[in-house]
Design a protein around this motif. Structure first.
Motif, PDB file in Angstrom:
ATOM      1  N   LYS A  46       0.824  -1.206   0.000  1.00  0.00           N
ATOM      2  CA  LYS A  46       0.000   0.000   0.000  1.00  0.00           C
ATOM      3  C   LYS A  46       0.856   1.253   0.000  1.00  0.00           C
ATOM      4  N   VAL A  47       1.885   1.283   0.830  1.00  0.00           N
ATOM      5  CA  VAL A  47       2.785   2.445   0.894  1.00  0.00           C
ATOM      6  C   VAL A  47       3.489   2.654  -0.443  1.00  0.00           C
ATOM      7  N   THR A  48       3.939   1.561  -1.064  1.00  0.00           N
ATOM      8  CA  THR A  48       4.637   1.664  -2.352  1.00  0.00           C
ATOM      9  C   THR A  48       3.723   2.224  -3.441  1.00  0.00           C
ATOM     10  N   VAL A  49       2.489   1.725  -3.504  1.00  0.00           N
ATOM     11  CA  VAL A  49       1.520   2.187  -4.508  1.00  0.00           C
ATOM     12  C   VAL A  49       1.202   3.672  -4.299  1.00  0.00           C
ATOM     13  N   ASP A  50       0.986   4.045  -3.040  1.00  0.00           N
ATOM     14  CA  ASP A  50       0.679   5.453  -2.748  1.00  0.00           C
ATOM     15  C   ASP A  50       1.858   6.359  -3.078  1.00  0.00           C
ATOM     16  N   TRP A  51       3.079   5.889  -2.809  1.00  0.00           N
ATOM     17  CA  TRP A  51       4.268   6.691  -3.132  1.00  0.00           C
ATOM     18  C   TRP A  51       4.404   6.878  -4.642  1.00  0.00           C
ATOM     19  N   TYR A  52       4.117   5.833  -5.403  1.00  0.00           N
ATOM     20  CA  TYR A  52       4.160   5.926  -6.866  1.00  0.00           C
ATOM     21  C   TYR A  52       3.149   6.952  -7.374  1.00  0.00           C
ATOM     22  N   LYS A  53       1.919   6.899  -6.842  1.00  0.00           N
ATOM     23  CA  LYS A  53       0.895   7.867  -7.249  1.00  0.00           C
ATOM     24  C   LYS A  53       1.287   9.284  -6.834  1.00  0.00           C
ATOM     25  N   GLN A  70      -2.267  21.145 -18.777  1.00  0.00           N
ATOM     26  CA  GLN A  70      -2.996  21.001 -20.033  1.00  0.00           C
ATOM     27  C   GLN A  70      -4.032  19.909 -19.839  1.00  0.00           C
ATOM     28  N   ILE A  71      -5.078  19.968 -20.628  1.00  0.00           N
ATOM     29  CA  ILE A  71      -6.156  18.981 -20.465  1.00  0.00           C
ATOM     30  C   ILE A  71      -5.642  17.570 -20.750  1.00  0.00           C
ATOM     31  N   GLU A  72      -4.618  17.451 -21.631  1.00  0.00           N
ATOM     32  CA  GLU A  72      -4.073  16.124 -21.927  1.00  0.00           C
ATOM     33  C   GLU A  72      -3.379  15.524 -20.712  1.00  0.00           C
ATOM     34  N   SER A  73      -3.005  16.373 -19.742  1.00  0.00           N
ATOM     35  CA  SER A  73      -2.313  15.875 -18.555  1.00  0.00           C
ATOM     36  C   SER A  73      -3.189  14.960 -17.724  1.00  0.00           C
ATOM     37  N   LEU A  74      -4.502  15.030 -17.919  1.00  0.00           N
ATOM     38  CA  LEU A  74      -5.396  14.168 -17.161  1.00  0.00           C
ATOM     39  C   LEU A  74      -5.123  12.697 -17.430  1.00  0.00           C
ATOM     40  N   ASP A  75      -4.651  12.395 -18.638  1.00  0.00           N
ATOM     41  CA  ASP A  75      -4.369  10.995 -18.971  1.00  0.00           C
ATOM     42  C   ASP A  75      -3.229  10.435 -18.127  1.00  0.00           C
ATOM     43  N   GLU A  76      -2.405  11.329 -17.563  1.00  0.00           N
ATOM     44  CA  GLU A  76      -1.277  10.894 -16.746  1.00  0.00           C
ATOM     45  C   GLU A  76      -1.642  10.711 -15.286  1.00  0.00           C
ATOM     46  N   LEU A  77      -2.871  11.072 -14.920  1.00  0.00           N
ATOM     47  CA  LEU A  77      -3.287  10.923 -13.531  1.00  0.00           C
ATOM     48  C   LEU A  77      -3.384   9.455 -13.157  1.00  0.00           C
ATOM     49  N   PRO A  78      -2.901   9.102 -11.951  1.00  0.00           N
ATOM     50  CA  PRO A  78      -3.030   7.708 -11.505  1.00  0.00           C
ATOM     51  C   PRO A  78      -4.487   7.378 -11.203  1.00  0.00           C
ATOM     52  N   LYS A  79      -4.945   6.280 -11.741  1.00  0.00           N
ATOM     53  CA  LYS A  79      -6.342   5.865 -11.536  1.00  0.00           C
ATOM     54  C   LYS A  79      -6.350   4.442 -10.976  1.00  0.00           C
ATOM     55  N   GLY A  80      -7.366   4.146 -10.194  1.00  0.00           N
ATOM     56  CA  GLY A  80      -7.431   2.815  -9.612  1.00  0.00           C
ATOM     57  C   GLY A  80      -8.758   2.597  -8.918  1.00  0.00           C
ATOM     58  N   ARG A  81      -8.872   3.097  -7.713  1.00  0.00           N
ATOM     59  CA  ARG A  81     -10.078   2.878  -6.937  1.00  0.00           C
ATOM     60  C   ARG A  81     -11.239   3.716  -7.451  1.00  0.00           C
ATOM     61  N   LEU A  82     -12.431   3.429  -6.940  1.00  0.00           N
ATOM     62  CA  LEU A  82     -13.647   4.107  -7.394  1.00  0.00           C
ATOM     63  C   LEU A  82     -13.582   5.610  -7.140  1.00  0.00           C
ATOM     64  N   LEU A  83     -13.130   6.005  -5.947  1.00  0.00           N
ATOM     65  CA  LEU A  83     -13.042   7.434  -5.630  1.00  0.00           C
ATOM     66  C   LEU A  83     -12.049   8.144  -6.542  1.00  0.00           C
ATOM     67  N   GLU A  84     -10.936   7.485  -6.858  1.00  0.00           N
ATOM     68  CA  GLU A  84      -9.951   8.085  -7.759  1.00  0.00           C
ATOM     69  C   GLU A  84     -10.547   8.287  -9.149  1.00  0.00           C
ATOM     70  N   ALA A  85     -11.336   7.324  -9.592  1.00  0.00           N
ATOM     71  CA  ALA A  85     -12.003   7.463 -10.891  1.00  0.00           C
ATOM     72  C   ALA A  85     -13.002   8.617 -10.858  1.00  0.00           C
ATOM     73  N   ASP A  86     -13.685   8.785  -9.718  1.00  0.00           N
ATOM     74  CA  ASP A  86     -14.620   9.906  -9.584  1.00  0.00           C
ATOM     75  C   ASP A  86     -13.886  11.243  -9.613  1.00  0.00           C
ATOM     76  N   TYR A  87     -12.749  11.307  -8.898  1.00  0.00           N
ATOM     77  CA  TYR A  87     -11.947  12.541  -8.920  1.00  0.00           C
ATOM     78  C   TYR A  87     -11.442  12.836 -10.331  1.00  0.00           C
TER      79      TYR A  87
END
Length: 339
Positions: A61-68, A81-98
């Motif tokens: 968990k710590v490793t994954v959070d550090w990577y994000k 830039q709007i294209e930067s959104l593609d670089e956002l780390p995604k995973g859990r439901l809340l992260e997808a909502d954000y």
């Protein structure tokens, strides 16, 4: 190091309740074993089995959070830039909502930015058209004054000249946000820039019986001639406005520097730190109701973009000195644009 400390503090806050919950659960199990008089060896085996699993999950968990966290930090440091959104780390439901929320907000921001840019262009086009239209009656007035035989003829011509100067200042103020596209850098002679300005303001020198002392022969600098001329016009015209008698001196004091001096009323010490602020007029400006507080602000902004160091010193009753300095090696590299 500072970033690592922040992350460690984050871990302590984020996972403290989970660790407390784990110890609380194994405490309850210990109480259960005690009440039922069960063998403590079984309890110890349970701890030995569960603790390594919990520790491994914690490390993952710590490793994954550090990577994000590191990915988000890189995005923060980059221009958005709007294209930067593609670089956002995604995973859990809340992260997808954000992610969906940010995507919606970024699209709205892009639309607002486009509308503001479009409105600004329309405003600039309107003012450009208006300034050209208003110059037509000014030219007509100038011709009418030339045909008149009036003792105030020179005074009227000077007022028309001032109106044209303020119109030009307004257009330059609108262009200042995108002026880099208008730069044409080349080596220019300061003498060739200053003399047309002196000739332009000659009626004001004559009307106030002011002298002019030029000692700038041989000074060369790499700059944009048009924008440098605008700066010098503002400074020289200010000197004329606030000088009742004496002269304007333009001279070189040191290599790669020159100074414009007047023998005017000077600037109060408490006003000097703020003279380059937008809209600030100081005591002299408040005494002159026509002052806008834009001339020195625009001059400083343009000087910074040209790579010129501009400073002011003054003494009340003695005059004001505006000094310019530059380094040839530090001139801006943008040499494109159209005049």
């Amino acid at each position: 190091m500072k970033q690592n400390k922040r992350y460690i503090l984050y871990l302590l806050r984020e996972y403290s309740w989970q660790l407390l919950l784990y110890f609380f659960v194994i405490g309850l199990i210990a109480v259960t074993f005690y009440l039922h008089n069960l063998s403590w060896e079984i309890y110890q085996d349970a701890i030995l089995f569960t603790f390594p699993i919990i520790l491994c999950l914690f490390i993952v968990k710590v490793t994954v959070d550090w990577y994000k966290h590191t990915r988000l930090q890189r995005l923060i440091q980059k221009s958005w830039q709007i294209e930067s959104l593609d670089e956002l780390p995604k995973g859990r439901l809340l992260e997808a909502d954000y992610y969906a929320l940010l995507e919606k907000l970024s699209k709205e921001m892009s639309q607002i930015s486009y509308q503001m840019t479009h409105q600004q262009k329309e405003l600039m086009n309107y003012y450009a058209m208006w300034s050209h239209q208003i110059k037509t009656p000014l030219v007509a007035l100038d011709l009418m004054i030339q045909l008149e035989d009036s003792p105030r003829k020179k005074e009227l011509k000077n007022e028309i000249f001032k109106m044209e100067q303020y119109l030009d200042m307004m257009l330059q103020y609108l262009r200042i946000q995108s002026m880099e596209n208008d730069f044409v850098f080349k080596e220019v002679s300061l003498d060739q820039v200053v003399k047309p300005i002196i000739k332009k303001f000659a009626p004001f020198f004559i009307a106030k019986d002011l002298g002019i002392d030029l000692r700038i022969e041989g000074i060369q600098l790499v700059t944009d001639e048009k924008w440098l001329s605008f700066i010098l016009e503002q400074i020289i015209f200010n000197g004329i406005k606030y000088t009742k008698n004496g002269q304007i001196t333009i001279k070189s004091e040191e290599p790669q520097t020159f100074v414009i001096c007047d023998t005017g009323q000077g600037i109060l010490p408490e006003d000097i730190p703020r003279v380059f602020e937008k809209g600030y007029t100081g005591l002299n400006g408040r005494g002159n109701q026509k002052a806008t507080g834009l001339g020195l602000y625009m001059s400083k902004e343009i000087a910074n973009r040209l790579g010129l160091e501009m400073s002011i010193t003054s003494e009340v009753g003695e005059g004001t000195q505006v000094k310019f300095g530059w380094e040839q090696a530090s001139q801006p590299e943008n040499n494109g644009g159209l005049e």
